[in-house]
Design an enzyme around this catalytic site. Structure first.
Site, PDB file in Angstrom:
ATOM      1  N   HIS A  91       0.832  -1.213   0.000  1.00 56.86           N
ATOM      2  CA  HIS A  91       0.000   0.000   0.000  1.00 56.86           C
ATOM      3  C   HIS A  91       0.865   1.261   0.000  1.00 56.86           C
ATOM      4  O   HIS A  91       0.525   2.259  -0.626  1.00 56.86           O
ATOM      5  CB  HIS A  91      -0.974  -0.008   1.181  1.00 56.86           C
ATOM      6  CG  HIS A  91      -1.781  -1.269   1.250  1.00 56.86           C
ATOM      7  ND1 HIS A  91      -2.283  -1.776   2.410  1.00 56.86           N
ATOM      8  CD2 HIS A  91      -2.153  -2.139   0.265  1.00 56.86           C
ATOM      9  CE1 HIS A  91      -2.933  -2.908   2.152  1.00 56.86           C
ATOM     10  NE2 HIS A  91      -2.858  -3.152   0.861  1.00 56.86           N
ATOM     11  N   HIS A 251      -9.679  -1.946  -4.000  1.00 57.77           N
ATOM     12  CA  HIS A 251      -8.488  -2.310  -3.219  1.00 57.77           C
ATOM     13  C   HIS A 251      -7.569  -3.243  -4.004  1.00 57.77           C
ATOM     14  O   HIS A 251      -6.336  -3.113  -3.941  1.00 57.77           O
ATOM     15  CB  HIS A 251      -8.832  -2.921  -1.862  1.00 57.77           C
ATOM     16  CG  HIS A 251      -7.584  -3.162  -1.072  1.00 57.77           C
ATOM     17  ND1 HIS A 251      -6.930  -2.155  -0.399  1.00 57.77           N
ATOM     18  CD2 HIS A 251      -6.793  -4.258  -0.971  1.00 57.77           C
ATOM     19  CE1 HIS A 251      -5.808  -2.627   0.114  1.00 57.77           C
ATOM     20  NE2 HIS A 251      -5.701  -3.908  -0.222  1.00 57.77           N
ATOM     21  N   ASP A 255      -3.650  -2.677  -4.797  1.00 59.17           N
ATOM     22  CA  ASP A 255      -2.585  -3.673  -4.622  1.00 59.17           C
ATOM     23  C   ASP A 255      -1.781  -3.831  -5.918  1.00 59.17           C
ATOM     24  O   ASP A 255      -0.545  -3.912  -5.890  1.00 59.17           O
ATOM     25  CB  ASP A 255      -3.175  -5.047  -4.260  1.00 59.17           C
ATOM     26  CG  ASP A 255      -3.514  -5.164  -2.785  1.00 59.17           C
ATOM     27  OD1 ASP A 255      -3.032  -4.344  -1.979  1.00 59.17           O
ATOM     28  OD2 ASP A 255      -4.270  -6.101  -2.439  1.00 59.17           O
ATOM     29  N   HIS A 278      -0.908 -10.791  -5.132  1.00 56.63           N
ATOM     30  CA  HIS A 278       0.484 -10.334  -5.147  1.00 56.63           C
ATOM     31  C   HIS A 278       1.402 -11.278  -5.925  1.00 56.63           C
ATOM     32  O   HIS A 278       2.281 -10.842  -6.654  1.00 56.63           O
ATOM     33  CB  HIS A 278       1.002 -10.187  -3.720  1.00 56.63           C
ATOM     34  CG  HIS A 278       0.158  -9.297  -2.865  1.00 56.63           C
ATOM     35  ND1 HIS A 278      -0.106  -7.989  -3.199  1.00 56.63           N
ATOM     36  CD2 HIS A 278      -0.508  -9.526  -1.705  1.00 56.63           C
ATOM     37  CE1 HIS A 278      -0.867  -7.445  -2.266  1.00 56.63           C
ATOM     38  NE2 HIS A 278      -1.136  -8.359  -1.360  1.00 56.63           N
TER      39      HIS A 278
HETATM   40 ZN    ZN Z   1      -3.823  -4.776  -0.109  1.00 60.30          ZN
END
Ligand code: ZN
Length: 315
Positions: A91, A251, A255, A278
């Site tokens: 973040h 969100h 990311d 991720h």
């Molecule tokens: Zn996140």
């Protein structure tokens, strides 16, 4: 004619750092302990580097790149050859990307960046308080020349496509197990304005049963309704509710912005994420960089000038 020497004011796109150092204190999402962080200005060419101030017997400097990412299971975690790591960087990385900060030293006295409210809002405030300054070096960008993708074979995939300008992103999530999330799609063209106004606010999220499981494993000790949206079945448990109807997919976009900035420079291209996380974005960047014919590094000012000229000619 004497060749023009470009000075700082001539660069439209240049490297950037902070004007002043700025400290903050927050809680580590997994450790649950207080973490002190200081964002510090850094010189041209420095890049984004973390420093673990609590480590003195090993190398405590951790430069960020797609190759220093060592764990992507719960968050994005970077590490160095001595095994010194910093986690939950995504973040903060997103906020650095939003402001185009290329050079910064980030000191932390623990193994993770403070989670703050689970979004990038506090990092935006910190950076604005510190101030952003232009540095006397032209900004380089990475331009996607070929489609590159990563598919995990389990329904999640990520792709980078060539584009004329900017970084545009689209993201899709589909959580069949909860009506509170369901299927959501989101698209954005990334800029400082759009980052601050449209995506920085979106908080991380998780399921109540996952939080219980993580706690039993000694993780998510700092996780609470103050720094995450928690979903139980078809309900959002946070009293204040969501910050927007599509906060979940926004969100995930946040990311992706943070993870794509592992390259340390803006991307000219289009990113598409489908139910990805991720790990997928990091694998995509590694695939991108593994073949030099996938991309070119351009001086952004020169590139934009050339693009404008070719547009005038063709128009
Ligand atoms: Zn996140």
């Amino acid at each position: 004619m004497i060749a023009e020497i470009k000075t700082l004011t001539d660069y439209k796109n240049c490297e950037k750092t902070l004007q002043n150092a700025i400290p903050c204190v927050g809680v580590g999402l997994h450790s649950g302990v207080k973490v002190r962080m200081v964002l510090r200005p850094a010189p041209i060419g420095h890049g984004i580097v973390f420093k673990r101030t609590d480590v003195s017997d090993k190398d405590n400097m951790i430069p960020v790149s797609e190759n220093t990412v060592v764990d992507t299971r719960m968050c994005t975690c970077v590490g160095n050859k001595d095994g010194v790591t910093v986690g939950t960087i995504e973040h903060l990385m997103a906020a650095l990307s939003g402001f185009g900060i290329t050079n910064i030293l980030i000191e932390v006295d623990n193994f993770e960046v403070p989670v703050m409210d689970g979004s990038a809002s506090d990092f935006v405030t910190l950076i604005e308080c510190a101030g952003v300054v232009k540095q006397d070096a032209p900004l380089k960008a990475i331009r996607i020349l070929k489609e590159v993708s990563f598919d995990d074979g389990k329904g999640a995939s990520v792709c980078l496509y060539p584009a004329e300008k900017d970084l545009s992103i689209d993201f899709m999530i589909d959580f069949k197990q909860s009506k509170a999330i369901g299927r959501q799609e989101y698209s954005i063209i990334l800029s400082e304005r759009s980052f601050k106004d449209a995506i920085a606010y979106a908080r991380t999220f998780g399921f109540a049963q996952e939080v219980e499981m993580l706690r039993s494993m000694g993780l998510a000790k700092g996780g609470s309704l103050d720094n995450a949206v928690v979903v139980e079945g078809d309900k959002v448990l946070n009293k204040e509710g969501l910050r927007s109807e599509n906060e979940f997919v926004v969100h995930k976009t946040l990311d992706a912005v943070g993870d794509l900035y592992q390259l340390g420079m803006p991307i000219i291209g289009h990113f598409s994420g489908v139910k990805s996380g991720h790990m997928h974005t990091n694998m995509l960047l590694k695939a991108l960089m593994s073949d030099k014919s996938n991309y070119e590094i351009v001086n952004l000012d020169d590139y934009e000038e050339a693009a404008l000229k070719s547009f005038r000619v063709s128009a």
